[in-house]
Design a protein around this motif. Sequence first.
Motif, mmCIF file in Angstrom:
data_model
loop_
_atom_site.group_PDB
_atom_site.id
_atom_site.type_symbol
_atom_site.label_atom_id
_atom_site.label_comp_id
_atom_site.label_asym_id
_atom_site.label_seq_id
_atom_site.Cartn_x
_atom_site.Cartn_y
_atom_site.Cartn_z
ATOM 1 N N GLY A 65 1.037 -1.239 -0.143
ATOM 2 C CA GLY A 65 -0.046 0.109 -0.382
ATOM 3 C C GLY A 65 0.813 0.942 -0.498
ATOM 4 N N VAL A 66 1.798 0.989 0.389
ATOM 5 C CA VAL A 66 2.645 1.947 0.593
ATOM 6 C C VAL A 66 3.440 2.549 -0.296
ATOM 7 C CG1 VAL A 66 4.765 3.497 1.849
ATOM 8 C CG2 VAL A 66 3.514 1.690 3.165
ATOM 9 N N LEU A 68 2.319 2.165 -3.192
ATOM 10 C CA LEU A 68 1.911 3.212 -4.366
ATOM 11 C C LEU A 68 1.563 4.531 -4.141
ATOM 12 C CD1 LEU A 68 -2.153 1.367 -4.045
ATOM 13 C CD2 LEU A 68 -0.424 1.282 -6.059
ATOM 14 N N VAL A 69 2.155 5.238 -3.053
ATOM 15 C CA VAL A 69 2.256 6.850 -2.824
ATOM 16 C C VAL A 69 3.260 7.654 -3.890
ATOM 17 C CG1 VAL A 69 2.417 8.341 -1.484
ATOM 18 C CG2 VAL A 69 1.862 6.520 -0.554
ATOM 19 N N VAL A 70 4.466 5.838 -4.467
ATOM 20 C CA VAL A 70 5.231 6.497 -4.987
ATOM 21 C C VAL A 70 4.387 7.092 -6.740
ATOM 22 C CG1 VAL A 70 7.481 6.266 -6.501
ATOM 23 C CG2 VAL A 70 6.825 5.323 -3.652
ATOM 24 N N PRO A 71 4.629 8.125 -7.025
ATOM 25 C CA PRO A 71 4.178 8.684 -8.959
ATOM 26 C C PRO A 71 4.782 7.203 -10.169
ATOM 27 C CG PRO A 71 4.963 10.448 -7.326
ATOM 28 C CD PRO A 71 5.081 9.380 -6.753
ATOM 29 N N GLY A 72 3.351 7.701 -10.256
ATOM 30 C CA GLY A 72 3.485 6.992 -11.590
ATOM 31 C C GLY A 72 4.188 5.174 -12.228
ATOM 32 N N PRO A 73 4.668 4.359 -12.824
ATOM 33 C CA PRO A 73 4.333 2.866 -12.917
ATOM 34 C C PRO A 73 5.208 2.514 -12.147
ATOM 35 C CG PRO A 73 4.663 4.737 -15.055
ATOM 36 C CD PRO A 73 4.784 5.267 -14.425
ATOM 37 N N GLY A 74 5.911 3.063 -11.251
ATOM 38 C CA GLY A 74 7.400 2.751 -10.504
ATOM 39 C C GLY A 74 6.543 2.222 -9.497
ATOM 40 N N GLY A 75 5.303 2.784 -8.894
ATOM 41 C CA GLY A 75 4.965 2.640 -7.157
ATOM 42 C C GLY A 75 4.175 1.744 -7.823
ATOM 43 N N ALA A 76 3.493 1.295 -8.455
ATOM 44 C CA ALA A 76 2.649 0.862 -9.087
ATOM 45 C C ALA A 76 3.305 -0.745 -9.255
ATOM 46 C CB ALA A 76 1.715 0.797 -10.404
ATOM 47 N N VAL A 77 4.175 -0.761 -9.565
ATOM 48 C CA VAL A 77 5.201 -1.344 -10.219
ATOM 49 C C VAL A 77 5.297 -2.435 -8.740
ATOM 50 C CG1 VAL A 77 7.023 -3.039 -11.109
ATOM 51 C CG2 VAL A 77 6.145 -1.447 -12.216
ATOM 52 N N LEU A 78 5.967 -1.784 -7.533
ATOM 53 C CA LEU A 78 6.544 -2.214 -6.972
ATOM 54 C C LEU A 78 5.453 -2.484 -5.918
ATOM 55 C CD1 LEU A 78 8.944 1.075 -5.766
ATOM 56 C CD2 LEU A 78 9.399 -1.231 -5.305
ATOM 57 N N SER A 79 4.256 -1.715 -5.910
ATOM 58 C CA SER A 79 2.646 -2.193 -4.663
ATOM 59 C C SER A 79 2.236 -4.142 -5.641
ATOM 60 C CB SER A 79 1.455 -1.878 -5.549
ATOM 61 O OG SER A 79 0.088 -2.197 -4.437
ATOM 62 N N VAL A 80 3.002 -3.840 -7.213
ATOM 63 C CA VAL A 80 2.351 -5.592 -7.077
ATOM 64 C C VAL A 80 3.300 -6.103 -6.673
ATOM 65 C CG1 VAL A 80 2.322 -7.252 -8.859
ATOM 66 C CG2 VAL A 80 0.945 -4.763 -9.219
ATOM 67 N N LEU A 81 5.029 -5.968 -7.183
ATOM 68 C CA LEU A 81 5.738 -6.873 -6.316
ATOM 69 C C LEU A 81 5.841 -6.463 -4.983
ATOM 70 C CD1 LEU A 81 8.752 -5.280 -7.919
ATOM 71 C CD2 LEU A 81 7.284 -7.056 -8.930
ATOM 72 N N PHE A 82 5.425 -6.015 -4.228
ATOM 73 C CA PHE A 82 5.040 -6.284 -2.350
ATOM 74 C C PHE A 82 3.976 -7.035 -2.292
ATOM 75 C CE2 PHE A 82 7.799 -2.883 -1.536
ATOM 76 C CZ PHE A 82 8.706 -3.359 -0.734
ATOM 77 N N VAL A 124 -6.011 2.521 0.669
ATOM 78 C CA VAL A 124 -5.484 3.559 1.456
ATOM 79 C C VAL A 124 -4.484 3.928 0.375
ATOM 80 C CG1 VAL A 124 -4.242 4.750 3.098
ATOM 81 C CG2 VAL A 124 -6.326 2.687 4.166
ATOM 82 N N GLY A 125 -3.619 3.446 0.030
ATOM 83 C CA GLY A 125 -2.735 3.769 -0.880
ATOM 84 C C GLY A 125 -3.411 4.665 -2.285
ATOM 85 N N MET A 126 -4.116 3.099 -2.683
ATOM 86 C CA MET A 126 -4.902 3.479 -4.206
ATOM 87 C C MET A 126 -5.707 5.247 -4.093
ATOM 88 S SD MET A 126 -7.568 1.820 -4.947
ATOM 89 C CE MET A 126 -9.203 2.576 -3.715
ATOM 90 N N GLY A 127 -6.138 5.540 -2.037
ATOM 91 C CA GLY A 127 -6.758 6.735 -2.111
ATOM 92 C C GLY A 127 -5.525 7.898 -2.773
ATOM 93 N N ILE A 128 -4.673 7.498 -1.898
ATOM 94 C CA ILE A 128 -2.736 8.847 -1.588
ATOM 95 C C ILE A 128 -3.017 9.342 -3.038
ATOM 96 C CG2 ILE A 128 -1.046 8.955 -0.771
ATOM 97 C CD1 ILE A 128 -2.086 7.614 1.997
ATOM 98 N N ARG A 129 -2.700 7.776 -3.941
ATOM 99 C CA ARG A 129 -2.785 7.991 -5.414
ATOM 100 C C ARG A 129 -3.561 9.042 -6.193
ATOM 101 N NH1 ARG A 129 1.191 5.193 -8.043
ATOM 102 N NH2 ARG A 129 0.716 4.416 -10.181
#
Length: 253
Positions: A65-66, A68-82, A124-129
């Motif tokens: 979830g955390v 997802l706060v990182v902007p762009g596709p990088g944050g989304a990729v990290l979220s999937v990996l975690f 929560v991360g989705m909402g912040i994003r």
Amino acid sequence: MTKVQLEELREVIHPAGKLESRAEHWAGRLYMRSLSLRVTRLMLGTRVSPNQITTVMVFAGVLSGVALVVPGPGGAVLSVLFMQLYLLLDCVDGEVARWRRQFSPLGVYLDRLGAYLADAAVMVGMGIRAAELGLNLYLVAGLAAAIGVLLLKSSSDLVHVARSDSGMEKATDQSVVPRSSGLARVRRLTSAVGLHRLVNGIECTILLLVSAIVDLSLGDLTATKIVTVAVTAIVWLLVPAHIVSIVASSRLK
């Protein structure tokens, strides 16, 4: 110690009916149990306990979830990996416990806590994003989705609490079917559509990764904002429906 053969290990940690049960996630059946089998074999050669693995699993879920706060596709990729790491460890901790016969109430508690925290953190991360780190309705939607997910999970767990406090045995898979034939048909239909899967952290992180790729092509966060509103709406559609399904089934009888 002598390395355990995979087939010998599989017979113990993947008992008959385990992969076919309702509790088994589709990703587990599709690929993760095959990977976890090999990771578990490696873990058996260490002193790491099942509860220690579960603790790391909890942190992996929250970090999904955390990320997802990182902007762009990088944050989304990290979220999937975690989240995939969370799923892997969720398989491994139970497999190590079954092989070593190390079971404890603490392990069950940590496992349930991890499921609560991981899915809520993703919402929560989705909402912040979607809110672009600001305070607006998209952040409110993410927080509302997190609350709804917690209600969905707690309403299921409260069935076990109610049965235990009443001196009843654990509910069976068959007991979840509503006693009303009409409600049973509705439940089968909604299950077939699969909307409930979108409020699970595993599927939601994948959906958010897809939306991040679309956002990249559009140059804004339109797709992420649409997903945030849609997921929140689905969560709050499911909350009352899930409670009605529990009350109308044989789980509390």
